[in-house]
Design a protein around this motif. Sequence first.
Motif, PDB file in Angstrom:
ATOM      1  N   ASN A  54       0.840  -1.281  -0.134  1.00  0.00           N
ATOM      2  CA  ASN A  54       0.109  -0.123  -0.117  1.00  0.00           C
ATOM      3  C   ASN A  54       0.865   1.254   0.158  1.00  0.00           C
ATOM      4  N   PRO A  55       1.673   1.833  -1.122  1.00  0.00           N
ATOM      5  CA  PRO A  55       2.636   2.772  -1.069  1.00  0.00           C
ATOM      6  C   PRO A  55       1.934   4.087  -0.641  1.00  0.00           C
ATOM      7  N   LYS A  56       0.524   4.325  -0.877  1.00  0.00           N
ATOM      8  CA  LYS A  56      -0.035   5.697  -0.505  1.00  0.00           C
ATOM      9  C   LYS A  56      -0.553   5.467   0.817  1.00  0.00           C
ATOM     10  N   PHE A  57      -0.188   4.547   1.561  1.00  0.00           N
ATOM     11  CA  PHE A  57      -0.674   4.473   3.178  1.00  0.00           C
ATOM     12  C   PHE A  57      -0.302   5.261   3.998  1.00  0.00           C
ATOM     13  N   TYR A  58      -0.536   6.502   4.196  1.00  0.00           N
ATOM     14  CA  TYR A  58       0.288   7.585   4.883  1.00  0.00           C
ATOM     15  C   TYR A  58       0.550   7.282   6.235  1.00  0.00           C
ATOM     16  N   GLU A  83       8.741  11.161   1.749  1.00  0.00           N
ATOM     17  CA  GLU A  83       7.787  10.401   0.880  1.00  0.00           C
ATOM     18  C   GLU A  83       6.411  10.726   1.163  1.00  0.00           C
ATOM     19  N   ILE A  84       6.131  11.169   2.524  1.00  0.00           N
ATOM     20  CA  ILE A  84       4.631  11.327   2.797  1.00  0.00           C
ATOM     21  C   ILE A  84       3.934  12.563   2.171  1.00  0.00           C
ATOM     22  N   TYR A  85       4.907  13.527   2.043  1.00  0.00           N
ATOM     23  CA  TYR A  85       4.680  14.908   1.491  1.00  0.00           C
ATOM     24  C   TYR A  85       4.979  14.971  -0.023  1.00  0.00           C
ATOM     25  N   ARG A  86       5.033  13.945  -0.700  1.00  0.00           N
ATOM     26  CA  ARG A  86       5.595  13.874  -2.259  1.00  0.00           C
ATOM     27  C   ARG A  86       4.078  14.126  -2.848  1.00  0.00           C
TER      28      ARG A  86
END
Length: 86
Positions: A54-58, A83-86
Motif C-alpha cells: 500500500n504505497p500511499k498508506f500515509y 515520501e509522505i509529502y510527495r
Amino acid sequence: LEQMKPAEAIRLADQALEINPRSARAQLLRLSSLSAMGRLDEARRGIDEVIRQNPKFYDALLLRATIALAEKKNAEAQKAFREIYR
C-alpha cells in the motif's frame, strides 16, 4: 493502543488479521503496538511490507518515519517524511 495496552492491541490485531490477513489497518495496529513495546526491528520489517502493498498508506509511511527516529536513523527518517509529502 490509545489506552497504552500494546499487548492487548496486538492480540486484537491478530484476531482481525485471522479474519482478513490483508487488512492494512490491522497490520498497522499490530506494528504500531510492536513499536510502542520497543520491538523496533520487528515493526520495521513489517512496516516495509505494508508499504510495499500500500504505497500511499500515509499512516504506515508515518510509522516508518517514527521508527527511524526512534532508532536514531535521522537520514532515513527524513527520507520517510519526504515520501509522505510527495
